[in-house]
Design an enzyme around this catalytic site. Structure first.
Site, PDB file in Angstrom:
ATOM      1  N   ARG A  19     -22.015  -8.085   5.753  1.00  0.00           N
ATOM      2  CA  ARG A  19     -22.752  -7.205   4.827  1.00  0.00           C
ATOM      3  C   ARG A  19     -21.881  -6.813   3.641  1.00  0.00           C
ATOM      4  O   ARG A  19     -22.323  -6.769   2.492  1.00  0.00           O
ATOM      5  CB  ARG A  19     -23.193  -5.913   5.554  1.00  0.00           C
ATOM      6  CG  ARG A  19     -24.560  -5.974   6.198  1.00  0.00           C
ATOM      7  CD  ARG A  19     -25.089  -4.575   6.518  1.00  0.00           C
ATOM      8  NE  ARG A  19     -24.216  -3.844   7.422  1.00  0.00           N
ATOM      9  CZ  ARG A  19     -24.248  -3.947   8.746  1.00  0.00           C
ATOM     10  NH1 ARG A  19     -25.095  -4.774   9.337  1.00  0.00           N
ATOM     11  NH2 ARG A  19     -23.420  -3.243   9.504  1.00  0.00           N
ATOM     12  N   LYS A  20     -20.612  -6.532   3.915  1.00  0.00           N
ATOM     13  CA  LYS A  20     -19.707  -6.089   2.843  1.00  0.00           C
ATOM     14  C   LYS A  20     -19.430  -7.234   1.863  1.00  0.00           C
ATOM     15  O   LYS A  20     -19.376  -7.033   0.654  1.00  0.00           O
ATOM     16  CB  LYS A  20     -18.408  -5.521   3.448  1.00  0.00           C
ATOM     17  CG  LYS A  20     -18.665  -4.248   4.275  1.00  0.00           C
ATOM     18  CD  LYS A  20     -17.419  -3.451   4.585  1.00  0.00           C
ATOM     19  CE  LYS A  20     -16.767  -3.770   5.878  1.00  0.00           C
ATOM     20  NZ  LYS A  20     -15.756  -2.774   6.311  1.00  0.00           N
TER      21      LYS A  20
ATOM     22  N   GLU B 178       0.839  -1.203   0.000  1.00  0.00           N
ATOM     23  CA  GLU B 178       0.000   0.000   0.000  1.00  0.00           C
ATOM     24  C   GLU B 178       0.872   1.251   0.000  1.00  0.00           C
ATOM     25  O   GLU B 178       1.857   1.323   0.731  1.00  0.00           O
ATOM     26  CB  GLU B 178      -0.905  -0.022   1.240  1.00  0.00           C
ATOM     27  CG  GLU B 178      -1.860   1.152   1.285  1.00  0.00           C
ATOM     28  CD  GLU B 178      -2.897   0.997   2.389  1.00  0.00           C
ATOM     29  OE1 GLU B 178      -3.526  -0.074   2.480  1.00  0.00           O
ATOM     30  OE2 GLU B 178      -3.055   1.958   3.153  1.00  0.00           O
TER      31      GLU B 178
ATOM     32  N   HIS C  89     -13.067  -1.978  15.348  1.00  0.00           N
ATOM     33  CA  HIS C  89     -13.168  -0.570  14.934  1.00  0.00           C
ATOM     34  C   HIS C  89     -13.742   0.250  16.099  1.00  0.00           C
ATOM     35  O   HIS C  89     -14.648  -0.209  16.788  1.00  0.00           O
ATOM     36  CB  HIS C  89     -14.076  -0.453  13.698  1.00  0.00           C
ATOM     37  CG  HIS C  89     -14.099   0.930  13.141  1.00  0.00           C
ATOM     38  ND1 HIS C  89     -14.938   1.913  13.618  1.00  0.00           N
ATOM     39  CD2 HIS C  89     -13.360   1.504  12.171  1.00  0.00           C
ATOM     40  CE1 HIS C  89     -14.719   3.039  12.952  1.00  0.00           C
ATOM     41  NE2 HIS C  89     -13.769   2.815  12.057  1.00  0.00           N
TER      42      HIS C  89
ATOM     43  N   ALA D  59     -19.424   1.631   4.172  1.00  0.00           N
ATOM     44  CA  ALA D  59     -18.619   0.904   3.172  1.00  0.00           C
ATOM     45  C   ALA D  59     -19.451  -0.128   2.414  1.00  0.00           C
ATOM     46  O   ALA D  59     -19.289  -0.288   1.198  1.00  0.00           O
ATOM     47  CB  ALA D  59     -17.423   0.242   3.863  1.00  0.00           C
TER      48      ALA D  59
ATOM     49  N   TYR E  72      -6.739   7.038  -0.366  1.00  0.00           N
ATOM     50  CA  TYR E  72      -7.574   8.176  -0.752  1.00  0.00           C
ATOM     51  C   TYR E  72      -7.635   9.083   0.461  1.00  0.00           C
ATOM     52  O   TYR E  72      -8.121   8.669   1.528  1.00  0.00           O
ATOM     53  CB  TYR E  72      -8.961   7.623  -1.079  1.00  0.00           C
ATOM     54  CG  TYR E  72      -9.875   8.497  -1.871  1.00  0.00           C
ATOM     55  CD1 TYR E  72      -9.640   8.749  -3.224  1.00  0.00           C
ATOM     56  CD2 TYR E  72     -11.024   9.037  -1.289  1.00  0.00           C
ATOM     57  CE1 TYR E  72     -10.524   9.510  -3.970  1.00  0.00           C
ATOM     58  CE2 TYR E  72     -11.911   9.795  -2.034  1.00  0.00           C
ATOM     59  CZ  TYR E  72     -11.652  10.031  -3.369  1.00  0.00           C
ATOM     60  OH  TYR E  72     -12.535  10.778  -4.113  1.00  0.00           O
TER      61      TYR E  72
HETATM   62  P1  FAD Z   1     -17.512   0.558   7.655  1.00  0.00           P
HETATM   63  O1  FAD Z   1     -17.251  -0.835   7.230  1.00  0.00           O
HETATM   64  O2  FAD Z   1     -18.637   1.280   7.004  1.00  0.00           O
HETATM   65  O3  FAD Z   1     -17.732   0.517   9.235  1.00  0.00           O
HETATM   66  C1  FAD Z   1     -17.415   1.599  10.080  1.00  0.00           C
HETATM   67  C2  FAD Z   1     -18.209   1.468  11.379  1.00  0.00           C
HETATM   68  O4  FAD Z   1     -19.582   1.745  11.114  1.00  0.00           O
HETATM   69  C3  FAD Z   1     -18.171   0.078  12.008  1.00  0.00           C
HETATM   70  O5  FAD Z   1     -18.103   0.227  13.390  1.00  0.00           O
HETATM   71  C4  FAD Z   1     -19.480  -0.528  11.578  1.00  0.00           C
HETATM   72  O6  FAD Z   1     -19.923  -1.536  12.479  1.00  0.00           O
HETATM   73  C5  FAD Z   1     -20.400   0.675  11.549  1.00  0.00           C
HETATM   74  N1  FAD Z   1     -21.511   0.519  10.581  1.00  0.00           N
HETATM   75  C6  FAD Z   1     -21.446  -0.074   9.375  1.00  0.00           C
HETATM   76  N2  FAD Z   1     -22.651  -0.020   8.757  1.00  0.00           N
HETATM   77  C7  FAD Z   1     -23.483   0.630   9.602  1.00  0.00           C
HETATM   78  C8  FAD Z   1     -24.843   1.031   9.529  1.00  0.00           C
HETATM   79  N3  FAD Z   1     -25.612   0.753   8.459  1.00  0.00           N
HETATM   80  N4  FAD Z   1     -25.385   1.713  10.581  1.00  0.00           N
HETATM   81  C9  FAD Z   1     -24.622   2.017  11.671  1.00  0.00           C
HETATM   82  N5  FAD Z   1     -23.311   1.656  11.796  1.00  0.00           N
HETATM   83  C10 FAD Z   1     -22.754   0.979  10.775  1.00  0.00           C
HETATM   84  N6  FAD Z   1      -9.407   5.900   5.258  1.00  0.00           N
HETATM   85  C11 FAD Z   1      -9.292   6.853   4.292  1.00  0.00           C
HETATM   86  O7  FAD Z   1      -9.781   7.985   4.497  1.00  0.00           O
HETATM   87  N7  FAD Z   1      -8.631   6.613   3.111  1.00  0.00           N
HETATM   88  C12 FAD Z   1      -8.086   5.396   2.820  1.00  0.00           C
HETATM   89  O8  FAD Z   1      -7.520   5.213   1.757  1.00  0.00           O
HETATM   90  C13 FAD Z   1      -8.189   4.360   3.815  1.00  0.00           C
HETATM   91  N8  FAD Z   1      -7.687   3.119   3.575  1.00  0.00           N
HETATM   92  C14 FAD Z   1      -7.868   2.128   4.503  1.00  0.00           C
HETATM   93  C15 FAD Z   1      -7.400   0.832   4.203  1.00  0.00           C
HETATM   94  C16 FAD Z   1      -7.562  -0.201   5.128  1.00  0.00           C
HETATM   95  C17 FAD Z   1      -7.100  -1.593   4.769  1.00  0.00           C
HETATM   96  C18 FAD Z   1      -8.169   0.058   6.401  1.00  0.00           C
HETATM   97  C19 FAD Z   1      -8.294  -1.023   7.421  1.00  0.00           C
HETATM   98  C20 FAD Z   1      -8.645   1.337   6.687  1.00  0.00           C
HETATM   99  C21 FAD Z   1      -8.504   2.380   5.750  1.00  0.00           C
HETATM  100  N9  FAD Z   1      -8.998   3.670   5.993  1.00  0.00           N
HETATM  101  C22 FAD Z   1      -8.884   4.655   5.044  1.00  0.00           C
HETATM  102  C23 FAD Z   1      -9.630   4.001   7.293  1.00  0.00           C
HETATM  103  C24 FAD Z   1     -11.166   3.845   7.282  1.00  0.00           C
HETATM  104  O9  FAD Z   1     -11.739   4.765   6.400  1.00  0.00           O
HETATM  105  C25 FAD Z   1     -11.659   4.106   8.711  1.00  0.00           C
HETATM  106  O10 FAD Z   1     -11.203   3.107   9.577  1.00  0.00           O
HETATM  107  C26 FAD Z   1     -13.155   4.312   8.867  1.00  0.00           C
HETATM  108  O11 FAD Z   1     -13.396   4.842  10.176  1.00  0.00           O
HETATM  109  C27 FAD Z   1     -14.007   3.066   8.736  1.00  0.00           C
HETATM  110  O12 FAD Z   1     -14.043   2.619   7.443  1.00  0.00           O
HETATM  111  P2  FAD Z   1     -14.701   1.177   7.084  1.00  0.00           P
HETATM  112  O13 FAD Z   1     -14.638   1.044   5.639  1.00  0.00           O
HETATM  113  O14 FAD Z   1     -14.143   0.123   7.938  1.00  0.00           O
HETATM  114  O15 FAD Z   1     -16.216   1.482   7.539  1.00  0.00           O
END
Ligand code: FAD
Length: 311
Positions: A182-183, A32, A167, A143, A64
């Site tokens: 879900r993802k 990465e 998280h 996500a 990003y």
């Molecule tokens: P999600 O999977 O959407 O989950 C986040 C939280 O929301 C979880 O606690 C989940 O349980 C909760 N949730 C999910 N769906 C719902 C719903 N419908 N209602 C209520 N709660 C819900 N950040 C950046 O800005 N840019 C990047 O390029 C980047 N790259 C990353 C790469 C990796 C491999 C990792 C592990 C993280 C990266 N991040 C990046 C950080 C990431 O954006 C943050 O950790 C963010 O806070 C959560 O993203 P997520 O995709 O895990 O969110």
């Protein structure tokens, strides 16, 4: 002194991994990068990419910036990787501060540039990680919604994030399990974990998903830590568990980057050796746009430049 040759742990892991995988060149790795902020840093990143390219990673990914702040730089970096290297880039994308139409447009531009893999993320709130997250009105909320969008826009391969230490917004492991399911159900094919220090955190996460009947692979996100203070800050924000022994190892090395580098190689190498011994076959490296530690640890895992493969 006994003349009996004892097998060293790293050697044992190297041999076991090579035997089990039956691969010529060790486990699969991915790297990465973050998009560089200036021409000078871009030049440095390209030197790093050129050094890592011969390791033939499964893919390389480009982050990003928060709130889409690096949108153009991320695009430029992945497009250049498509055009100028043999590597397969994955572009990270977040839901934050943009409408669905805007995000779909970014994805269409990635597809047109030859990018076939998206890392779909929610992103952190505009006020910074730790602040309360509010979905953008008219945007993808989480996500899982972005995964649906990516699969609708084009036939992208989609990776998503998982968290070995939970998280910070997840109230329980069940929330984390349900969210990963879900993802995956939305069309993602793998989870990439946030960085962690304790191998058991990742191995327990793997067991939790397997016990819940989720078969999609999860790949450990490995961060070779050479700047411990920066690491500690990121770990604090992301809820990453930092054991006391790990903090103790780096204590007093703030002004000694050379020793920190050697300590980082040893501790991260050991972490990866333990994971490999537990059957982990894919590793995602947060390179921080540096090559040396990633190269060293890949060697310990038996991953070498293709033309110099020894097995
Ligand atoms: P999600 O999977 O959407 O989950 C986040 C939280 O929301 C979880 O606690 C989940 O349980 C909760 N949730 C999910 N769906 C719902 C719903 N419908 N209602 C209520 N709660 C819900 N950040 C950046 O800005 N840019 C990047 O390029 C980047 N790259 C990353 C790469 C990796 C491999 C990792 C592990 C993280 C990266 N991040 C990046 C950080 C990431 O954006 C943050 O950790 C963010 O806070 C959560 O993203 P997520 O995709 O895990 O969110």
């Amino acid at each position: 002194m006994s003349a009996v040759q004892k097998t060293q742990p790293v050697q044992a892991v190297f041999d076991a991994a090579a035997a089990r995988l039956g691969r010529v060149n060790g486990p699969r790795v991915s790297f990465e990068f973050f998009p560089p902020k200036s021409d000078k840093l871009e030049e440095q990143l390209w030197q790093v990419i050129r050094r890592l390219e011969p390791l033939a990673p499964a893919f390389v990914s480009v982050t990003y910036g928060a709130g889409g702040s690096t949108r153009d730089r991320t695009h430029r970096t992945v497009a250049r990787i498509v055009e100028e290297t043999t590597l397969k880039p994955a572009a990270h994308l977040t839901c934050v501060s943009a409408t669905r139409e805007e995000i779909d447009e970014v994805m269409r531009a990635y597809w047109a540039a030859g990018v076939r893999h998206i890392v779909a993320l929610r992103g952190d709130p505009p006020a910074g990680a730790g602040a309360k997250y509010e979905p953008h009105p008219g945007g993808y909320a989480y996500a899982a919604d972005l995964v649906v969008g990516a699969r609708r826009v084009a036939d992208f391969e989609v990776s998503v994030a998982v968290y070995a230490d939970l998280h910070p917004d997840s109230t329980s492991w069940q929330t984390e399990i349900d969210n990963f399911r879900r993802k995956i159900d939305a069309g993602a094919t793998r989870g990439i974990s946030n960085f962690f220090v304790d191998a058991d955190s990742f191995l327990r996460l793997r067991d939790r998903f397997a016990d819940a009947g989720i078969n999609a692979p999860i790949v450990p996100g490995v961060m070779p830590v050479s700047n411990f203070n920066g690491f500690k800050r990121m770990a604090g924000v992301g809820g990453v568990f930092v054991p006391q022994w790990f903090a103790d190892i780096f204590e007093g090395l703030d002004d000694d980057p050379e020793t920190r580098l050697l300590v980082a190689a040893a501790t991260t190498g050991e972490l990866c050796a333990r994971l490999a011994a537990e059957g982990v076959e894919d590793f995602h490296f947060y390179t921080l746009n540096r090559a040396e530690l990633t190269l060293a640890i890949c060697r310990m895992l038996g991953v070498k430049a293709q033309k110099e493969a020894v097995r």
